[in-house]
Design a protein around this motif. Structure first.
Motif, mmCIF file in Angstrom:
data_model
loop_
_atom_site.group_PDB
_atom_site.id
_atom_site.type_symbol
_atom_site.label_atom_id
_atom_site.label_comp_id
_atom_site.label_asym_id
_atom_site.label_seq_id
_atom_site.Cartn_x
_atom_site.Cartn_y
_atom_site.Cartn_z
ATOM 1 N N ALA A 180 0.681 -1.248 0.197
ATOM 2 C CA ALA A 180 -0.022 0.000 0.064
ATOM 3 C C ALA A 180 0.760 1.277 -0.235
ATOM 4 C CB ALA A 180 -1.031 0.025 1.087
ATOM 5 N N TRP A 181 1.954 1.204 0.837
ATOM 6 C CA TRP A 181 2.733 2.435 0.776
ATOM 7 C C TRP A 181 3.389 2.885 -0.562
ATOM 8 C CZ3 TRP A 181 4.019 -2.074 2.777
ATOM 9 C CH2 TRP A 181 5.051 -3.023 2.195
ATOM 10 N N ARG A 182 3.292 2.103 -1.518
ATOM 11 C CA ARG A 182 4.023 2.293 -2.842
ATOM 12 C C ARG A 182 3.049 3.183 -3.774
ATOM 13 N NH1 ARG A 182 6.609 -2.474 -5.173
ATOM 14 N NH2 ARG A 182 7.216 -1.183 -6.802
ATOM 15 N N TYR A 183 1.757 3.021 -3.398
ATOM 16 C CA TYR A 183 0.909 3.687 -4.256
ATOM 17 C C TYR A 183 0.855 4.944 -4.278
ATOM 18 C CZ TYR A 183 -1.324 -0.884 -5.485
ATOM 19 O OH TYR A 183 -1.529 -2.254 -5.978
ATOM 20 N N ASP A 184 0.683 5.585 -5.567
ATOM 21 C CA ASP A 184 0.808 7.121 -5.749
ATOM 22 C C ASP A 184 -0.686 7.997 -5.277
ATOM 23 O OD1 ASP A 184 2.316 6.051 -8.538
ATOM 24 O OD2 ASP A 184 3.351 6.977 -6.828
ATOM 25 N N TYR A 185 -1.752 7.324 -5.590
ATOM 26 C CA TYR A 185 -2.902 8.032 -5.577
ATOM 27 C C TYR A 185 -4.000 7.217 -4.867
ATOM 28 C CZ TYR A 185 -0.635 11.097 -8.966
ATOM 29 O OH TYR A 185 0.439 11.892 -9.244
ATOM 30 N N TRP A 186 -4.922 7.899 -4.046
ATOM 31 C CA TRP A 186 -5.993 6.942 -3.242
ATOM 32 C C TRP A 186 -7.170 7.772 -3.307
ATOM 33 C CZ3 TRP A 186 -5.217 2.473 -0.628
ATOM 34 C CH2 TRP A 186 -3.886 2.029 -0.435
#
Length: 125
Positions: free
Chosen positions: A109-115
């Motif tokens: 999860a920590w690698r995702y750019d946008y949420w």
């Protein structure tokens, strides 16, 4: 400005189905891998499913295999999560996230750019 917006959550009885949608704008959608995560009451956020930018590669957490299907339509900037045979333990806020990966998907999860902001799914017994 990148926007990620989920929809399709709701309340269903155990055994029911829901389809979540996520639209991402402000980015080159076809270049991003997408993931669905969830956070249940009192639990940490967990990876549910991921799909590569091409749609050729998908992966799922063990507890949803055979029940959930992730798919995408790049021309609509949309990713879906089809959920069937829902169980009370699937109750959670479901989040969509985008990551610029060369290939494949990731559960990290920590690698995702946008949420997105999340959509609530409640499954009653």
């Amino acid at each position: 400005q990148v926007q990620v917006v989920e929809s399709g959550g709701g309340s269903v009885q155990a055994g029911g189905s829901l389809r979540l949608s996520c639209v991402a704008s402000g980015l080159t959608f076809s270049s991003y891998s997408l993931g669905w995560f969830r956070q249940g009451p009192g639990k940490e956020r967990e990876f549910v499913a991921g799909i590569s930018w091409s749609g050729r590669h998908t992966n799922y957490t063990e507890s949803v295999k055979g029940r959930f299907t992730i798919s995408r339509e790049n021309w609509k900037n949309t990713v879906y999560l089809q959920m069937v045979s829902l169980k009370p333990e699937d109750t959670a806020v479901y989040y969509c996230a985008a990551i610029n990966l060369v290939a494949g998907t990731t559960w990290q999860a920590w690698r995702y750019d946008y949420w997105g902001q999340g959509t609530q799914v409640t499954v009653s017994s």
